[in-house]
Enzyme design. Structure first.
Site, PDB file in Angstrom:
ATOM      1  N   ARG A   1     -13.171  15.483  15.830  1.00 12.14           N
ATOM      2  CA  ARG A   1     -13.218  16.954  15.837  1.00 12.14           C
ATOM      3  C   ARG A   1     -12.180  17.585  14.891  1.00 12.14           C
ATOM      4  NH1 ARG A   1     -16.021  18.146  20.589  1.00 12.14           N
ATOM      5  NH2 ARG A   1     -16.689  20.056  19.560  1.00 12.14           N
TER       6      ARG A   1
ATOM      7  N   ARG B   1     -10.076  21.777  23.861  1.00 14.95           N
ATOM      8  CA  ARG B   1      -9.816  21.835  22.430  1.00 14.95           C
ATOM      9  C   ARG B   1     -10.573  22.979  21.769  1.00 14.95           C
ATOM     10  NH1 ARG B   1     -13.328  21.017  19.380  1.00 14.95           N
ATOM     11  NH2 ARG B   1     -11.970  20.687  17.577  1.00 14.95           N
TER      12      ARG B   1
ATOM     13  N   LYS C   1     -22.797  28.669  27.418  1.00 11.71           N
ATOM     14  CA  LYS C   1     -21.380  28.292  27.295  1.00 11.71           C
ATOM     15  C   LYS C   1     -20.907  28.500  25.852  1.00 11.71           C
ATOM     16  CE  LYS C   1     -20.124  23.854  26.736  1.00 11.71           C
ATOM     17  NZ  LYS C   1     -19.273  23.629  25.549  1.00 11.71           N
ATOM     18  N   ASN C   2     -21.693  28.037  24.884  1.00 11.34           N
ATOM     19  CA  ASN C   2     -21.226  28.044  23.498  1.00 11.34           C
ATOM     20  C   ASN C   2     -21.356  29.394  22.821  1.00 11.34           C
ATOM     21  OD1 ASN C   2     -20.513  25.445  23.917  1.00 11.34           O
ATOM     22  ND2 ASN C   2     -22.248  24.544  22.804  1.00 11.34           N
TER      23      ASN C   2
ATOM     24  N   ARG D   1     -18.189  21.422  33.235  1.00 16.03           N
ATOM     25  CA  ARG D   1     -17.710  22.194  32.075  1.00 16.03           C
ATOM     26  C   ARG D   1     -18.836  23.060  31.517  1.00 16.03           C
ATOM     27  NH1 ARG D   1     -15.760  19.109  27.314  1.00 16.03           N
ATOM     28  NH2 ARG D   1     -15.752  21.270  26.623  1.00 16.03           N
TER      29      ARG D   1
ATOM     30  N   ASP E   1     -26.407  18.346  21.103  1.00 12.92           N
ATOM     31  CA  ASP E   1     -26.032  18.498  22.516  1.00 12.92           C
ATOM     32  C   ASP E   1     -27.138  18.065  23.468  1.00 12.92           C
ATOM     33  OD1 ASP E   1     -24.073  21.553  22.070  1.00 12.92           O
ATOM     34  OD2 ASP E   1     -23.672  19.445  21.638  1.00 12.92           O
TER      35      ASP E   1
ATOM     36  N   CYS F   1     -11.757  14.494  20.991  1.00 13.92           N
ATOM     37  CA  CYS F   1     -12.293  14.483  22.356  1.00 13.92           C
ATOM     38  C   CYS F   1     -13.156  13.234  22.453  1.00 13.92           C
ATOM     39  CB  CYS F   1     -13.105  15.749  22.603  1.00 13.92           C
ATOM     40  SG  CYS F   1     -14.716  15.698  21.831  1.00 13.92           S
TER      41      CYS F   1
ATOM     42  N   ILE G   1     -10.426  20.041  12.052  1.00 12.23           N
ATOM     43  CA  ILE G   1     -10.552  21.501  11.872  1.00 12.23           C
ATOM     44  C   ILE G   1     -10.229  21.902  10.439  1.00 12.23           C
ATOM     45  CG2 ILE G   1     -10.099  22.067  14.296  1.00 12.23           C
ATOM     46  CD1 ILE G   1      -7.192  22.778  13.378  1.00 12.23           C
ATOM     47  N   ASP G   2     -10.380  20.971   9.520  1.00  9.11           N
ATOM     48  CA  ASP G   2     -10.063  21.266   8.119  1.00  9.11           C
ATOM     49  C   ASP G   2     -10.875  22.440   7.573  1.00  9.11           C
ATOM     50  OD1 ASP G   2     -12.119  19.201   8.526  1.00  9.11           O
ATOM     51  OD2 ASP G   2     -12.368  19.301   6.370  1.00  9.11           O
ATOM     52  N   LEU G   3     -12.130  22.537   7.977  1.00  2.60           N
ATOM     53  CA  LEU G   3     -12.984  23.627   7.474  1.00  2.60           C
ATOM     54  C   LEU G   3     -12.522  24.979   8.036  1.00  2.60           C
ATOM     55  CD1 LEU G   3     -16.482  21.896   7.752  1.00  2.60           C
ATOM     56  CD2 LEU G   3     -14.998  22.085   5.734  1.00  2.60           C
TER      57      LEU G   3
ATOM     58  N   ILE H   1     -24.314  14.146  13.849  1.00  2.00           N
ATOM     59  CA  ILE H   1     -23.272  15.179  13.935  1.00  2.00           C
ATOM     60  C   ILE H   1     -21.938  14.614  14.396  1.00  2.00           C
ATOM     61  CG2 ILE H   1     -22.634  17.406  14.932  1.00  2.00           C
ATOM     62  CD1 ILE H   1     -25.057  17.548  13.039  1.00  2.00           C
TER      63      ILE H   1
HETATM   64  C1  EPZ Z   1     -19.831  23.379  18.592  1.00  2.00           C
HETATM   65  O1  EPZ Z   1     -18.751  22.487  18.387  1.00  2.00           O
HETATM   66  C2  EPZ Z   1     -20.222  23.248  20.055  1.00  2.00           C
HETATM   67  N1  EPZ Z   1     -19.089  23.627  20.909  1.00  2.00           N
HETATM   68  C3  EPZ Z   1     -20.624  21.805  20.359  1.00  2.00           C
HETATM   69  O2  EPZ Z   1     -21.049  21.753  21.721  1.00  2.00           O
HETATM   70  C4  EPZ Z   1     -21.811  21.438  19.460  1.00  2.00           C
HETATM   71  O3  EPZ Z   1     -22.162  20.088  19.685  1.00  2.00           O
HETATM   72  C5  EPZ Z   1     -21.407  21.638  17.989  1.00  2.00           C
HETATM   73  O4  EPZ Z   1     -20.966  22.998  17.773  1.00  2.00           O
HETATM   74  C6  EPZ Z   1     -22.568  21.367  17.039  1.00  2.00           C
HETATM   75  O5  EPZ Z   1     -23.635  22.197  17.351  1.00  2.00           O
HETATM   76  C7  EPZ Z   1     -18.836  24.943  21.114  1.00  2.00           C
HETATM   77  O6  EPZ Z   1     -19.500  25.811  20.581  1.00  2.00           O
HETATM   78  C8  EPZ Z   1     -17.705  25.263  22.040  1.00  2.00           C
HETATM   79  P1  EPZ Z   1     -18.985  21.763  14.481  1.00  2.00           P
HETATM   80  P2  EPZ Z   1     -17.925  22.540  16.988  1.00  2.00           P
HETATM   81  O7  EPZ Z   1     -17.754  22.344  13.941  1.00  2.00           O
HETATM   82  O8  EPZ Z   1     -17.819  23.917  16.523  1.00  2.00           O
HETATM   83  C9  EPZ Z   1     -17.402  18.340  11.605  1.00  2.00           C
HETATM   84  C10 EPZ Z   1     -21.167  20.899  23.907  1.00  2.00           C
HETATM   85  O9  EPZ Z   1     -21.523  19.821  24.397  1.00  2.00           O
HETATM   86  N2  EPZ Z   1     -16.301  19.263  11.287  1.00  2.00           N
HETATM   87  O10 EPZ Z   1     -20.310  22.335  14.098  1.00  2.00           O
HETATM   88  O11 EPZ Z   1     -16.676  21.759  17.161  1.00  2.00           O
HETATM   89  C11 EPZ Z   1     -17.241  17.743  13.003  1.00  2.00           C
HETATM   90  O12 EPZ Z   1     -16.416  16.600  12.954  1.00  2.00           O
HETATM   91  C12 EPZ Z   1     -20.323  20.923  22.644  1.00  2.00           C
HETATM   92  O13 EPZ Z   1     -21.451  22.023  24.385  1.00  2.00           O
HETATM   93  C13 EPZ Z   1     -15.420  18.942  10.269  1.00  2.00           C
HETATM   94  O14 EPZ Z   1     -15.525  17.897   9.637  1.00  2.00           O
HETATM   95  O15 EPZ Z   1     -18.928  21.713  16.055  1.00  2.00           O
HETATM   96  C14 EPZ Z   1     -18.649  17.397  13.373  1.00  2.00           C
HETATM   97  O16 EPZ Z   1     -18.969  16.133  12.824  1.00  2.00           O
HETATM   98  C15 EPZ Z   1     -20.039  19.525  22.095  1.00  2.00           C
HETATM   99  N3  EPZ Z   1     -14.400  19.803   9.985  1.00  2.00           N
HETATM  100  C16 EPZ Z   1     -19.493  18.455  12.668  1.00  2.00           C
HETATM  101  O17 EPZ Z   1     -18.631  19.065  11.689  1.00  2.00           O
HETATM  102  C17 EPZ Z   1     -14.236  20.986  10.664  1.00  2.00           C
HETATM  103  O18 EPZ Z   1     -13.307  21.750  10.338  1.00  2.00           O
HETATM  104  C18 EPZ Z   1     -20.030  19.542  13.580  1.00  2.00           C
HETATM  105  O19 EPZ Z   1     -18.937  20.179  14.159  1.00  2.00           O
HETATM  106  C19 EPZ Z   1     -15.145  21.292  11.701  1.00  2.00           C
HETATM  107  C20 EPZ Z   1     -16.178  20.421  11.990  1.00  2.00           C
END
Ligand code: EPZ
Length: 416
Positions: free
Chosen positions: A121, A92, A22-23, A397, A305, A116, A123-125, A327
């Site tokens: 979640r 999202r 999926k990811n 999902r 996950d 969620c 998206i600042d980065l 995380i």
């Molecule tokens: C991806 O989410 C996956 N989703 C998630 O899988 C997975 O848990 C996650 O990566 C971590 O491996 C998809 O790929 C669709 P992150 P993502 O950005 O990209 C913080 C599942 O169950 N952060 O690595 O959203 C955030 O708050 C899903 O399949 C910021 O602070 O994860 C979190 O604490 C759930 N600012 C951490 O980073 C940002 O701009 C990790 O988030 C972005 C993220």
């Protein structure tokens, strides 16, 4: 809201061919809009999130056709660069279209994705990375409006190795003018899959899987054919389903090299593993040992996950296990439901202390998010009696036809 009904106690044994990831497929579907052509993606799983992503593509003017596990995307009719609130609220992770749409259209408007059940979640980065590439971003009235005359390569440093931010940066940079370096990039296998797909489209991306990704911008991309990688989280979930029941299972179409942290935890719990190139054979003991302490970390650490499905395992293991969720800030929602089944779990902030009990009891429980729902399925397979799991739309999902695969391995499971 659908339900799964499971009569626990049967060993989960047999053979499963693991679905596509999926990811990996979600960002790769987003990346197809960057080529004014046709992309063919094989090993695409049947998932609600894939259906929703297909809908986003169609709203953008693309044509999507599915034949079995092969999805074809024709982006030659793309006529929009906006993702509305209804679609973003539905899923999202559509935010991953941002970099791809900007790359193709030099502008994009997306509704703010919001949080969620598992966390805020932010998206600042993502936005910081895009600004580094010369994109002007205005956040107003609940929408993010992006525009640029041209995307210019730059040096992006991610404060945290965010998977999504790494993906958006890659998508925006592949057709930028000049070179881009992404440091502290996420190293997940799904990032490698996206980079490999982009290179099949004619991009020049190097270093995926490491923490420094280097991209040489190219003028345009073309359609490509690609096979999506196996889903390592779904694979580990089925290993957990078999392990909790003392079963023996063979997983095919997997990549064990993507699963090292998870496999080590299973070995510590007492399973026997035979690893082949694209196969994992697991034989579980009658009683699992506890996991002393598990911390979720960015790849190659233990994946967040799989935290909840493995916590289900720990509820009936011999001894006490400690889970630390580093995380996401709200990823213990399955604890209440597992407790209803007789589990002994104490949550303190980001830590959960799980004391193994002799057996769980069947109960009525509800999935509140995707992986927590998978944890309830794992627990129900070993529980004494019948468990009814509501909220199957969350499970669907990320897990293709979960009851079919488990039925074929001896589970007493049905969907209502
Ligand atoms: C991806 O989410 C996956 N989703 C998630 O899988 C997975 O848990 C996650 O990566 C971590 O491996 C998809 O790929 C669709 P992150 P993502 O950005 O990209 C913080 C599942 O169950 N952060 O690595 O959203 C955030 O708050 C899903 O399949 C910021 O602070 O994860 C979190 O604490 C759930 N600012 C951490 O980073 C940002 O701009 C990790 O988030 C972005 C993220």
């Amino acid at each position: 809201m659908g339900k799964l009904v499971i009569d626990g106690g049967n060993k989960i044994s047999g053979e499963i061919g693991v679905q596509g990831a999926k990811n990996a497929v979600l960002p790769i579907l987003a990346a197809t809009v960057m080529a004014d052509g046709v992309c063919t993606l094989k090993n695409c799983p049947y998932l609600r999130d894939v259906d929703k992503t297909d809908l986003v593509l169609e709203r953008l003017g693309c044509r999507v056709h599915r034949a079995g596990n092969t999805v074809t995307v024709d982006t030659r009719g793309m006529c929009d660069c906006k993702i509305c609130e209804d679609l973003m609220r539905e899923m999202r992770s559509s935010i991953i279209f941002l970099g791809a749409i900007i790359s193709r259209c030099k502008k994009a408007v997306v509704s703010m994705p919001g949080g969620c059940p598992i966390g805020l979640r932010p998206i600042d980065l993502h936005l910081k990375a895009l600004r580094e590439l010369g994109v002007d971003i205005q956040e107003e009235h609940g929408y993010i409006k992006c525009s640029t005359d041209k995307i210019v390569g730059g040096n992006i440093h991610l404060d945290f190795p965010s998977v999504g931010a790494t993906e958006n940066a890659m998508l925006a940079a592949v057709c930028a003018e000049g070179f881009t370096t992404i440091t502290n990039a996420a190293r997940e296998p799904e990032i490698v899959d996206l980079g490999n797909f982009l290179n099949c489209m004619g991009a020049k991306v190097r270093g995926m899987g490491g923490s420094v990704i280097k991209i040489e911008g190219v003028s345009k991309l073309h359609g490509a054919e690609y096979t999506i990688m196996p889903d390592r989280i779904v694979a580990a979930t089925y290993l957990a389903a078999s392990a909790i029941t003392g079963g023996e299972i063979c997983l095919k179409n997997v990549n064990p090299r993507d699963m090292v942290a998870m496999l080590h935890v299973l070995l510590d719990m007492g399973v026997q593993l035979r690893i082949e190139k694209d196969k994992i054979i697991q034989k579980a003991p009658k009683k699992l040992e506890s996991i002393h302490i598990v911390r979720t970390m960015p790849y190659p650490g233990f994946p967040t996950d799989i935290q909840s499905p493995f916590m289900a395992l720990a509820t009936v293991a011999r001894g006490t296990s400690i889970f630390i969720e580093n995380i996401f800030e709200n990823r213990f929602q399955h604890v209440d439901e597992l407790t209803r089944m007789g589990a002994d779990i104490k949550v303190e902030g980001r830590s959960a202390v799980v004391r193994g009990v002799n057996a769980l009891q069947g109960a009525n429980v509800v999935a509140r998010e995707l992986r927590g729902g998978a944890a309830l399925v794992v627990a129900a397979l070993a529980a004494n009696g019948t468990t009814t799991i509501g909220g199957t739309e969350f499970i669907d999902r990320g897990y293709e036809n979960i009851e079919k695969y488990l039925l074929e391995c001896g589970a007493k499971i049905r969907r209502e």
